[in-house]
Enzyme design. Structure first.
Site, PDB file in Angstrom:
ATOM      1  N   LYS A 160       0.839  -1.216   0.000  1.00  0.00           N
ATOM      2  CA  LYS A 160       0.000   0.000   0.000  1.00  0.00           C
ATOM      3  C   LYS A 160       0.870   1.260   0.000  1.00  0.00           C
ATOM      4  O   LYS A 160       0.729   2.122  -0.863  1.00  0.00           O
ATOM      5  CB  LYS A 160      -0.910   0.028   1.239  1.00  0.00           C
ATOM      6  CG  LYS A 160      -1.551   1.394   1.484  1.00  0.00           C
ATOM      7  CD  LYS A 160      -2.421   1.427   2.714  1.00  0.00           C
ATOM      8  CE  LYS A 160      -1.761   1.957   3.965  1.00  0.00           C
ATOM      9  NZ  LYS A 160      -1.686   3.409   4.126  1.00  0.00           N
ATOM     10  N   ASN A 161       1.749   1.350   0.992  1.00  0.00           N
ATOM     11  CA  ASN A 161       2.500   2.605   1.123  1.00  0.00           C
ATOM     12  C   ASN A 161       3.513   2.782  -0.004  1.00  0.00           C
ATOM     13  O   ASN A 161       3.933   3.903  -0.296  1.00  0.00           O
ATOM     14  CB  ASN A 161       3.145   2.692   2.509  1.00  0.00           C
ATOM     15  CG  ASN A 161       2.076   2.907   3.582  1.00  0.00           C
ATOM     16  OD1 ASN A 161       0.942   3.296   3.280  1.00  0.00           O
ATOM     17  ND2 ASN A 161       2.420   2.649   4.829  1.00  0.00           N
ATOM     18  N   CYS A 193      -5.530   8.291   8.594  1.00  0.00           N
ATOM     19  CA  CYS A 193      -6.002   7.746   9.867  1.00  0.00           C
ATOM     20  C   CYS A 193      -5.784   8.728  11.015  1.00  0.00           C
ATOM     21  O   CYS A 193      -4.755   9.411  11.074  1.00  0.00           O
ATOM     22  CB  CYS A 193      -5.274   6.445  10.174  1.00  0.00           C
ATOM     23  SG  CYS A 193      -5.792   5.104   9.091  1.00  0.00           S
ATOM     24  N   ARG A 224      -0.602  14.843  13.106  1.00  0.00           N
ATOM     25  CA  ARG A 224       0.298  14.445  12.012  1.00  0.00           C
ATOM     26  C   ARG A 224       0.735  15.683  11.239  1.00  0.00           C
ATOM     27  O   ARG A 224       0.219  15.980  10.164  1.00  0.00           O
ATOM     28  CB  ARG A 224      -0.393  13.418  11.106  1.00  0.00           C
ATOM     29  CG  ARG A 224      -0.781  12.163  11.865  1.00  0.00           C
ATOM     30  CD  ARG A 224      -1.452  11.125  11.000  1.00  0.00           C
ATOM     31  NE  ARG A 224      -0.510  10.382  10.177  1.00  0.00           N
ATOM     32  CZ  ARG A 224      -0.877   9.384   9.360  1.00  0.00           C
ATOM     33  NH1 ARG A 224      -2.136   9.034   9.268  1.00  0.00           N
ATOM     34  NH2 ARG A 224       0.023   8.744   8.641  1.00  0.00           N
ATOM     35  N   ASP A 250       3.016   0.393  12.388  1.00  0.00           N
ATOM     36  CA  ASP A 250       1.812  -0.137  11.721  1.00  0.00           C
ATOM     37  C   ASP A 250       1.497  -1.569  12.157  1.00  0.00           C
ATOM     38  O   ASP A 250       0.394  -2.047  11.924  1.00  0.00           O
ATOM     39  CB  ASP A 250       1.987  -0.110  10.192  1.00  0.00           C
ATOM     40  CG  ASP A 250       2.073   1.313   9.662  1.00  0.00           C
ATOM     41  OD1 ASP A 250       1.717   2.251  10.396  1.00  0.00           O
ATOM     42  OD2 ASP A 250       2.507   1.482   8.513  1.00  0.00           O
ATOM     43  N   ARG A 252      -9.146   0.340   3.056  1.00  0.00           N
ATOM     44  CA  ARG A 252      -8.200   1.358   2.576  1.00  0.00           C
ATOM     45  C   ARG A 252      -6.811   0.767   2.384  1.00  0.00           C
ATOM     46  O   ARG A 252      -6.019   1.282   1.599  1.00  0.00           O
ATOM     47  CB  ARG A 252      -8.123   2.517   3.574  1.00  0.00           C
ATOM     48  CG  ARG A 252      -9.365   3.368   3.551  1.00  0.00           C
ATOM     49  CD  ARG A 252      -9.153   4.684   4.242  1.00  0.00           C
ATOM     50  NE  ARG A 252      -7.759   5.063   4.212  1.00  0.00           N
ATOM     51  CZ  ARG A 252      -7.125   5.674   5.196  1.00  0.00           C
ATOM     52  NH1 ARG A 252      -7.761   5.987   6.289  1.00  0.00           N
ATOM     53  NH2 ARG A 252      -5.867   5.999   5.093  1.00  0.00           N
TER      54      ARG A 252
HETATM   55  N1  EPU Z   1       6.271  14.211  11.627  1.00  0.00           N
HETATM   56  C1  EPU Z   1       6.442  15.527  11.957  1.00  0.00           C
HETATM   57  N2  EPU Z   1       6.479  16.443  10.936  1.00  0.00           N
HETATM   58  C2  EPU Z   1       6.376  16.082   9.626  1.00  0.00           C
HETATM   59  C3  EPU Z   1       6.198  14.730   9.308  1.00  0.00           C
HETATM   60  C4  EPU Z   1       6.157  13.799  10.325  1.00  0.00           C
HETATM   61  O1  EPU Z   1       6.546  15.879  13.133  1.00  0.00           O
HETATM   62  O2  EPU Z   1       6.419  16.976   8.769  1.00  0.00           O
HETATM   63  C5  EPU Z   1       6.210  13.215  12.690  1.00  0.00           C
HETATM   64  C6  EPU Z   1       4.857  12.478  12.721  1.00  0.00           C
HETATM   65  O3  EPU Z   1       3.890  13.192  13.456  1.00  0.00           O
HETATM   66  C7  EPU Z   1       5.223  11.170  13.358  1.00  0.00           C
HETATM   67  C8  EPU Z   1       6.654  10.933  12.853  1.00  0.00           C
HETATM   68  O4  EPU Z   1       7.158  12.201  12.434  1.00  0.00           O
HETATM   69  O5  EPU Z   1       5.225  11.330  14.752  1.00  0.00           O
HETATM   70  C9  EPU Z   1       6.785   9.959  11.729  1.00  0.00           C
HETATM   71  O6  EPU Z   1       5.859  10.303  10.703  1.00  0.00           O
HETATM   72  P1  EPU Z   1       6.107   9.903   9.177  1.00  0.00           P
HETATM   73  O7  EPU Z   1       6.234  11.158   8.399  1.00  0.00           O
HETATM   74  O8  EPU Z   1       7.218   8.915   9.118  1.00  0.00           O
HETATM   75  O9  EPU Z   1       4.741   9.185   8.840  1.00  0.00           O
HETATM   76  P2  EPU Z   1       3.799   9.393   7.581  1.00  0.00           P
HETATM   77  O10 EPU Z   1       4.619   9.648   6.364  1.00  0.00           O
HETATM   78  O11 EPU Z   1       2.709  10.351   7.922  1.00  0.00           O
HETATM   79  C10 EPU Z   1       3.854   6.891   6.840  1.00  0.00           C
HETATM   80  C11 EPU Z   1       2.812   5.841   6.539  1.00  0.00           C
HETATM   81  C12 EPU Z   1       2.146   5.419   7.839  1.00  0.00           C
HETATM   82  C13 EPU Z   1       3.216   4.878   8.787  1.00  0.00           C
HETATM   83  C14 EPU Z   1       4.302   5.928   9.006  1.00  0.00           C
HETATM   84  C15 EPU Z   1       5.467   5.426   9.837  1.00  0.00           C
HETATM   85  C16 EPU Z   1       2.042   6.368   4.314  1.00  0.00           C
HETATM   86  C17 EPU Z   1       0.985   6.910   3.453  1.00  0.00           C
HETATM   87  N3  EPU Z   1       1.825   6.409   5.630  1.00  0.00           N
HETATM   88  O12 EPU Z   1       3.142   7.972   7.452  1.00  0.00           O
HETATM   89  O13 EPU Z   1       1.247   4.387   7.496  1.00  0.00           O
HETATM   90  O14 EPU Z   1       2.632   4.578  10.029  1.00  0.00           O
HETATM   91  O15 EPU Z   1       4.835   6.342   7.716  1.00  0.00           O
HETATM   92  O16 EPU Z   1       6.019   4.292   9.272  1.00  0.00           O
HETATM   93  O17 EPU Z   1       3.059   5.888   3.826  1.00  0.00           O
HETATM   94  C18 EPU Z   1      -0.614   3.004   7.798  1.00  0.00           C
HETATM   95  O18 EPU Z   1      -0.258   2.417   6.773  1.00  0.00           O
HETATM   96  O19 EPU Z   1      -1.527   2.575   8.564  1.00  0.00           O
HETATM   97  C19 EPU Z   1       0.061   4.246   8.176  1.00  0.00           C
HETATM   98  C20 EPU Z   1      -0.414   5.085   9.075  1.00  0.00           C
END
Ligand code: EPU
Length: 420
Positions: A24-25, A120, A125, A307, A399
């Site tokens: 997915k990701n 989610c 976030r 996850d 999803r």
């Molecule tokens: N963060 C910040 N600022 C930013 C971006 C992130 O403070 O600008 C923080 C977030 O709040 C969090 C941490 O950094 O505490 C890590 O967030 P990250 O950016 O790595 O997560 P994401 O890109 O929003 C993706 C996956 C998530 C998965 C996370 C961690 C996608 C679409 N989503 O989210 O997937 O949990 O990486 O591996 O790729 C899921 O599949 O259920 C899911 C939530």
């Protein structure tokens, strides 16, 4: 509220062979990346899930010619007719990964106006690190109500992430692939889908090195050509199936996965007393006796994935002894455990840590899925529990998991939909 609920009669060990779908990701990063190409791209092994459907709608909306064949798991996308740089909030808020349109459109046109992402509700976030990354590459970025506006010629630069961000790393890779000069991402995420994006970009002629380490070096190129590329298998779906097999004391072989992506989970399952064996592209999970409690702390890859924390902590509710589960990535990812109290789970949540006192039996009850992985965790809980578990709002699961109910049914689970 969804118009149906999932009803699971638990207590049946899962037995047999299954397979894992495309990530997915990964798919969510690769589809927007097609915008950087000067020619047609074909993506294979796409999971047939809601997030992919929404991204295909977005690609069409901004003018791409999309031939999406979910039954073949394939999409051929011609980005050449696309000329729109605006993606409205009404569609971007249907998923998290819509934020990759910003990096991809900046990389393609030097301009993007994209609505805030949804996704989610697992905590705050923020998007600040993505914005810092775009600014480092020379973009002017403004937040205008529900929209993020970014503009500027991308110029290679150093990007330092204060904390590891998967989305931020991917977005900067997209913006930097065709930038003028060299970009270096420091403290980059090392997740398998970051590596897969680098491989896809390189298959189009990009010059990305170091993906999979904490320093990614991108030499911008002027043009990227078309490519045909196969999405890697889903690490989190593999893990969820492994946990479901172990939780039901079953014996399941999962084909088409990448065992090296699963090492942190495999280590924990072995520590619990689960038997895990693997070959090149398959993992067999068996349980012959009760599980021991273990402690889990979520971390960025190659640590234990956030996850998988939710399905794993659901399983720990029935392990022998006390488990401590510490969630370090997102602050609100224990909602499934609150639901599981109704099934007899004994859980104490203190800030980032859940202390789980394993019980010998869980009992079916009505519960509510609050997000994608909470939904998967409640499915695991229902499969383990005595009696019938009714999961309300199961639409979240669609999803991110391709045909999960069918896959579980083929392994012997009693899981069905009921209209409400
Ligand atoms: N963060 C910040 N600022 C930013 C971006 C992130 O403070 O600008 C923080 C977030 O709040 C969090 C941490 O950094 O505490 C890590 O967030 P990250 O950016 O790595 O997560 P994401 O890109 O929003 C993706 C996956 C998530 C998965 C996370 C961690 C996608 C679409 N989503 O989210 O997937 O949990 O990486 O591996 O790729 C899921 O599949 O259920 C899911 C939530």
């Amino acid at each position: 509220m969804d118009h149906y609920k999932l009803c699971i009669t638990g207590g049946i060990p899962l037995v047999g062979e299954t397979y894992v779908s495309g990530g997915k990701n990964t798919a969510c990063a690769l589809i927007p990346a097609v915008l950087l190409s000067d020619d047609v791209c074909t993506l294979e092994n796409l999971p047939d899930i809601e997030d992919v459907h929404v991204l295909m709608e977005i690609m069409e909306l901004i003018g791409c010619k999309v031939d999406y064949r979910p039954d073949d798991k394939t999409a051929t996308i011609d980005p050449r007719p696309s000329c729109d740089v605006t993606v409205p909030y009404s569609i971007t808020n249907r998923m998290r990964a819509s934020y990759y349109l910003l990096g991809a459109l900046l990389g393609r046109c030097g301009k993007a106006e994209v609505g805030y992402p949804g996704g989610c509700a697992i905590g705050n976030r923020p998007f600040d690190l993505h914005i810092k990354g775009f600014r480092a590459l020379g973009a002017r970025v403004e937040e205008r109500g529900a929209t993020i506006f970014a503009e500027g010629e991308m110029i290679g630069n150093n990007v330092f992430f204060d904390r590891i961000t998967v989305g931020g790393t991917i977005n900067v890779m997209l913006a930097a692939a065709k930038a003028n000069g060299i970009s270096v991402i420091h403290n980059a995420a090392r997740e398998p889908h970051v590596v897969d994006l680098a491989n896809f970009l390189n298959s189009m002629g990009a010059k990305v090195k170091g993906a999979g380490t904490d320093t990614i070096r991108i030499q911008g190129v002027e043009h990227l050509h078309g490519s045909t590329y196969t999405v890697i298998p889903d690490q989190i779906e593999t893990g969820t199936l492994m946990i479901a097999a172990a939780a039901t004391r079953g014996d399941v072989t999962i084909h088409g996965c990448i065992p090296t992506h699963m090492e942190s989970l495999t280590a924990k399952l072995l520590e619990m007393g689960v038997l895990v064996t693997d070959s090149d592209d398959a993992i067999r999970v068996r349980t012959v006796r009760g599980h021991r409690a273990v402690n889990i702390k979520t971390q960025e890859y190659p640590g234990f994935p956030t996850d998988l924390q939710q399905p794993m902590s659901a399983m720990l509710c029935r392990a022998g002894g006390n488990s401590m589960v510490t969630e370090t990535i997102f602050e609100d990812r224990f909602k499934h455990l609150n639901e599981m109290r109704r099934m007899g789970a004994r859980v104490n949540i203190l800030d980032k840590t859940a202390v789980i006192d394993g019980v010998t039996e869980l009992y079916g009850a009505p519960v509510k899925a609050t997000d994608l992985r909470a939904g998967a965790a409640l499915v695991v809980a229902g499969l383990m529990a005595k009696g019938v578990t009714e999961i309300y709002d199961p639409g979240f699961i669609e999803r991110g998991y391709e045909h999960l109910e069918e896959k579980l049914r083929a392994l012997g689970a009693d899981i069905r939909r009921e209209e409400i």
